[in-house]
Design an enzyme around this catalytic site. Structure first.
Site, mmCIF file in Angstrom:
data_model
loop_
_atom_site.group_PDB
_atom_site.id
_atom_site.type_symbol
_atom_site.label_atom_id
_atom_site.label_comp_id
_atom_site.label_asym_id
_atom_site.label_seq_id
_atom_site.Cartn_x
_atom_site.Cartn_y
_atom_site.Cartn_z
ATOM 1 N N ASN A 108 0.849 -1.187 0.000
ATOM 2 C CA ASN A 108 0.000 0.000 0.000
ATOM 3 C C ASN A 108 0.885 1.237 0.000
ATOM 4 O O ASN A 108 1.992 1.223 0.536
ATOM 5 C CB ASN A 108 -0.892 0.017 1.253
ATOM 6 C CG ASN A 108 -1.837 1.205 1.283
ATOM 7 O OD1 ASN A 108 -2.471 1.532 0.275
ATOM 8 N ND2 ASN A 108 -1.939 1.872 2.421
ATOM 9 N N HIS A 110 0.896 5.288 1.224
ATOM 10 C CA HIS A 110 0.175 6.256 2.056
ATOM 11 C C HIS A 110 0.912 7.598 2.006
ATOM 12 O O HIS A 110 2.132 7.633 2.165
ATOM 13 C CB HIS A 110 0.060 5.757 3.503
ATOM 14 C CG HIS A 110 -0.838 6.621 4.315
ATOM 15 N ND1 HIS A 110 -2.181 6.744 4.055
ATOM 16 C CD2 HIS A 110 -0.581 7.459 5.348
ATOM 17 C CE1 HIS A 110 -2.719 7.608 4.901
ATOM 18 N NE2 HIS A 110 -1.767 8.054 5.698
ATOM 19 N N SER A 137 4.954 6.922 2.214
ATOM 20 C CA SER A 137 5.463 5.627 2.695
ATOM 21 C C SER A 137 4.859 4.503 1.856
ATOM 22 O O SER A 137 3.680 4.575 1.490
ATOM 23 C CB SER A 137 5.034 5.383 4.149
ATOM 24 O OG SER A 137 5.316 6.493 4.974
ATOM 25 N N ASP A 146 -3.194 1.373 7.337
ATOM 26 C CA ASP A 146 -1.973 2.159 7.135
ATOM 27 C C ASP A 146 -0.935 1.844 8.208
ATOM 28 O O ASP A 146 -0.359 2.747 8.834
ATOM 29 C CB ASP A 146 -2.302 3.670 7.130
ATOM 30 C CG ASP A 146 -3.237 4.047 5.985
ATOM 31 O OD1 ASP A 146 -3.133 3.425 4.909
ATOM 32 O OD2 ASP A 146 -4.062 4.950 6.162
#
Ligand code: GAR
Length: 226
Positions: A108, A110, A137, A146
């Protein structure tokens, strides 16, 4: 055979585009088997179509629970033959149904220096908090939002006159550099997770790159072409 990824989006898909571009340039060693959006009509889907990538819309609203939605995602992603799942501006909380199906292979992005400002509108939260350094990040996905082990981060200055938009666009330029890099490391099997710590095999040393006239610190550093 190249590592196969499904890219999940909810909007503009500029990070998807950055990944497509690095693949087409022969820098990022991966193949996109499917692009999935949970929203119809978003720009990211046009990008997929333009590059002749298979795409699908799976609307979360059509499912009674997060788990049912994730089960539908797992079905189409598995059918596409993907090994890993890249959440590129995918604005849904994922459940163990997805996480366990692609264990250790979900990344992911973020738009903050984690662990600051989890959730939506991280850039707005940072601008309103008036931080002086912000960034982005890339992390492995775990069951908390997150939160998973961090692979790479990049930091930019935030200015007194910044708003969500100006700060967000400075961060976004860095997102487009570090996300394809992290996907490349995943694709090459170079990421080793020890608890919360991610070791990148043969990682470049931390480096300063320039975004417009701003210095940005990237750690680990970027390889040639990223
Ligand atoms: C990016 O800024 C990404 O970091 C953010 O959504 C944007 C998507 O842009 N993701 C999150 O906030 C996840 N919590 P894009 O669709 O142009 O790639």
């Amino acid at each position: 055979m190249a590592y196969r990824i499904a890219v999940l989006i909810s909007g503009s898909g500029s990070n998807l585009q950055a990944i497509i571009d690095r693949i087409e340039q022969g820098v990022l060693d991966a193949r996109i088997t499917l692009v999935v959006s949970n929203k119809p009509g978003v720009k990211g889907l046009e990008r997929a179509e333009k590059h002749s990538l298979p795409f699908a819309v799976i609307e979360h609203k059509q499912y009674p629970s997060r788990e049912d939605f994730d089960a539908a995602l797992v079905r189409v992603i598995k059918e596409s033959g993907a090994d890993g799942v890249i959440l590129a501006g995918f604005m849904r909380i994922v459940t163990p149904v997805l996480i366990n199906a692609f264990s250790g292979n979900i990344l992911n992005i973020h738009p903050s220096i984690q662990p600051s400002f989890p959730g939506v509108n991280a850039q707005k939260q940072a601008a309103e908090y008036a931080v002086r350094i912000s960034g982005c990040s890339i992390h492995f996905v775990d069951e908390k939002m997150d939160h998973g082990p961090i692979i790479i981060q990049a930091a930019v200055p935030a200015l007194a006159e910044d708003d969500e938009k100006s700060l967000g666009s400075r961060i976004l330029i860095l997102e487009h550099r570090i996300f394809p890099q992290a996907v490349h490391w995943l694709a090459q099997g170079r990421l080793e997770v020890r608890g919360r710590t991610v070791v990148v095999r043969d990682a470049p040393p931390p480096a300063v790159v320039h975004i417009d006239s701003f210095p940005a610190l990237v750690s680990p550093g970027l390889e040639q072409g990223f």
